[in-house]
Scaffold this motif. Structure first.
Motif, short mmCIF file in Angstrom:
data_model
loop_
_atom_site.label_atom_id
_atom_site.label_comp_id
_atom_site.label_asym_id
_atom_site.label_seq_id
_atom_site.Cartn_x
_atom_site.Cartn_y
_atom_site.Cartn_z
N SER A 97 26.29 48.18 43.65
CA SER A 97 24.21 48.68 42.83
C SER A 97 23.73 49.69 42.82
O SER A 97 22.50 49.25 42.14
CB SER A 97 23.52 48.09 44.80
N MET A 98 24.75 50.76 42.45
CA MET A 98 24.48 51.94 42.76
C MET A 98 24.98 52.62 41.13
O MET A 98 24.34 53.45 40.58
CB MET A 98 24.06 52.94 43.78
N ILE A 99 26.06 51.97 40.98
CA ILE A 99 26.76 52.43 40.08
C ILE A 99 27.31 51.03 39.22
O ILE A 99 27.63 50.03 39.70
CB ILE A 99 27.85 53.54 40.26
N HIS A 100 27.62 51.74 37.68
CA HIS A 100 28.49 50.73 36.82
C HIS A 100 30.10 51.16 36.88
O HIS A 100 29.87 51.97 37.75
CB HIS A 100 28.53 51.15 35.01
N GLU A 101 31.13 50.21 36.83
CA GLU A 101 32.03 50.88 37.07
C GLU A 101 32.81 50.12 35.77
O GLU A 101 32.93 48.69 34.80
CB GLU A 101 32.97 49.94 38.01
N VAL A 102 34.45 50.40 35.31
CA VAL A 102 35.26 50.12 33.90
C VAL A 102 36.55 49.51 35.08
O VAL A 102 36.70 50.48 35.81
CB VAL A 102 35.16 51.59 33.09
N LEU A 103 36.90 48.86 34.33
CA LEU A 103 37.77 48.13 34.75
C LEU A 103 39.31 47.99 33.81
O LEU A 103 38.86 47.76 32.78
CB LEU A 103 38.13 46.47 35.17
N GLY A 104 40.15 48.89 33.48
CA GLY A 104 41.19 49.05 32.44
C GLY A 104 42.73 48.04 32.84
O GLY A 104 42.96 49.03 34.10
N ILE A 105 42.93 47.09 32.56
CA ILE A 105 44.11 47.02 32.66
C ILE A 105 45.52 47.20 32.14
O ILE A 105 45.39 47.48 31.02
CB ILE A 105 44.41 45.09 31.83
N ALA A 106 46.17 48.17 33.22
CA ALA A 106 47.98 49.30 32.35
C ALA A 106 48.61 48.13 32.09
O ALA A 106 49.69 48.49 31.37
CB ALA A 106 47.14 49.58 33.74
N ARG A 107 49.10 46.98 33.42
CA ARG A 107 49.73 46.23 33.13
C ARG A 107 50.07 45.31 33.89
O ARG A 107 48.85 45.15 34.49
CB ARG A 107 51.28 47.33 33.42
N GLY A 108 50.85 44.21 33.61
CA GLY A 108 50.88 42.82 34.43
C GLY A 108 49.46 42.06 33.77
O GLY A 108 48.98 42.33 32.38
N SER A 109 49.24 40.51 34.59
CA SER A 109 48.13 40.37 34.02
C SER A 109 47.64 39.14 35.17
O SER A 109 48.18 40.25 36.35
CB SER A 109 48.57 39.00 33.21
N ALA A 110 46.43 39.04 35.54
CA ALA A 110 45.60 38.48 36.54
C ALA A 110 44.83 37.42 36.22
O ALA A 110 43.66 37.24 35.22
CB ALA A 110 44.87 39.65 37.45
N THR A 111 44.04 36.28 37.29
CA THR A 111 42.78 35.73 36.54
C THR A 111 41.42 36.39 37.09
O THR A 111 41.79 36.35 38.94
CB THR A 111 42.69 34.25 37.17
N LEU A 112 40.62 36.42 37.33
CA LEU A 112 39.71 37.38 37.61
C LEU A 112 38.66 36.53 37.36
O LEU A 112 38.22 35.54 36.83
CB LEU A 112 39.37 38.55 37.22
N ARG A 113 37.60 35.89 38.96
CA ARG A 113 36.30 35.51 38.97
C ARG A 113 34.87 37.11 37.97
O ARG A 113 35.72 37.87 39.44
CB ARG A 113 35.92 34.38 40.01
N LEU A 114 34.54 36.69 37.57
CA LEU A 114 32.87 37.28 36.91
C LEU A 114 32.04 36.68 37.37
O LEU A 114 31.75 36.16 37.52
CB LEU A 114 34.35 38.31 36.40
N GLY A 115 31.64 37.92 37.89
CA GLY A 115 29.40 36.89 38.20
C GLY A 115 29.53 36.38 39.72
O GLY A 115 28.74 35.53 39.78
N GLY A 116 30.23 36.42 39.99
CA GLY A 116 30.49 35.72 42.02
C GLY A 116 30.60 34.26 41.42
O GLY A 116 31.73 34.21 40.80
N ASN A 117 30.87 33.66 42.72
CA ASN A 117 30.67 32.22 43.52
C ASN A 117 31.21 31.67 42.14
O ASN A 117 31.41 30.43 42.39
CB ASN A 117 31.20 31.78 44.31
#
Length: 195
Positions: A97-117
């Protein structure tokens, strides 16, 4: 968490070996337009009323000899986004709630859910970068065994972790509204505005 990454990171910092030069890190960056994802407050995760999540697909091209995690850390540091970490993404919905974040994918793969449920499910892979505004929920639903993320934060703001409880909600919403736009883009520095 992978046991090798923390050891590798300590060795890199102590010796400088494996840390790419500024030119090497910047040479991996590609000019791509992001997918802009705006999410509404779902009553659980507030999301961000002003800033969309930015998803840069294949924003980096790593060479075979590149240590992709070191490249991402160097790149984020060049652009003023520090306090980098190497790991995965939590398997439960959370936000900051008090900071932005950057996520860089270094390797592999995944399924993410963005924006909540009630958000959006995306598949991510090496070279993808996601800028998560304060308040936007994110979680990992499924990850391959080699999945590795480098995360970092802009110089202003304070790290915190919220899970959507009603006790934190009012304070979190107030805090989210106060988080401004960082001076530098984590990928493109001062040559491109973040929002």
């Amino acid at each position: 968490m992978d046991v090798i990454e923390p050891v590798k990171r300590i060795v890199e910092k102590a010796t400088g070996i494996g840390i790419p030069s500024r030119e090497e890190a910047l040479g991996c960056v590609r000019d791509v337009r992001p997918s802009r994802m705006k999410f509404r407050d779902d009553g659980y995760i507030p999301n961000n009323p002003k800033f969309p999540l930015l998803y840069y697909r294949k924003a980096l091209r790593f060479g075979r000899k590149d240590d992709s995690a070191a490249v991402l850390e160097k790149l984020f540091n060049i652009n003023g986004w520090g306090e980098a970490w190497r790991n995965g993404i939590y398997d439960y919905v959370h936000y900051h709630s008090m900071i932005h974040e950057v996520l860089g994918i270094a390797r592999g793969s995944a399924t993410l859910r963005l924006g909540g449920n009630k958000g959006k499910t995306v598949k991510v892979g090496a070279g993808d970068v996601i800028v998560v505004p304060a308040g936007v929920g994110h979680e990992c639903l499924n990850a391959g065994s080699t999945f590795l993320v480098v995360g970092a934060y802009p110089p202003t703001g304070t790290y915190n972790e919220c899970r959507g409880s009603f006790q934190e909600r009012d304070q979190a919403i107030t805090a989210i509204r106060r988080v401004g736009v960082p001076k530098q883009h984590p990928l493109y520095g001062s040559r491109e505005r973040l929002w």
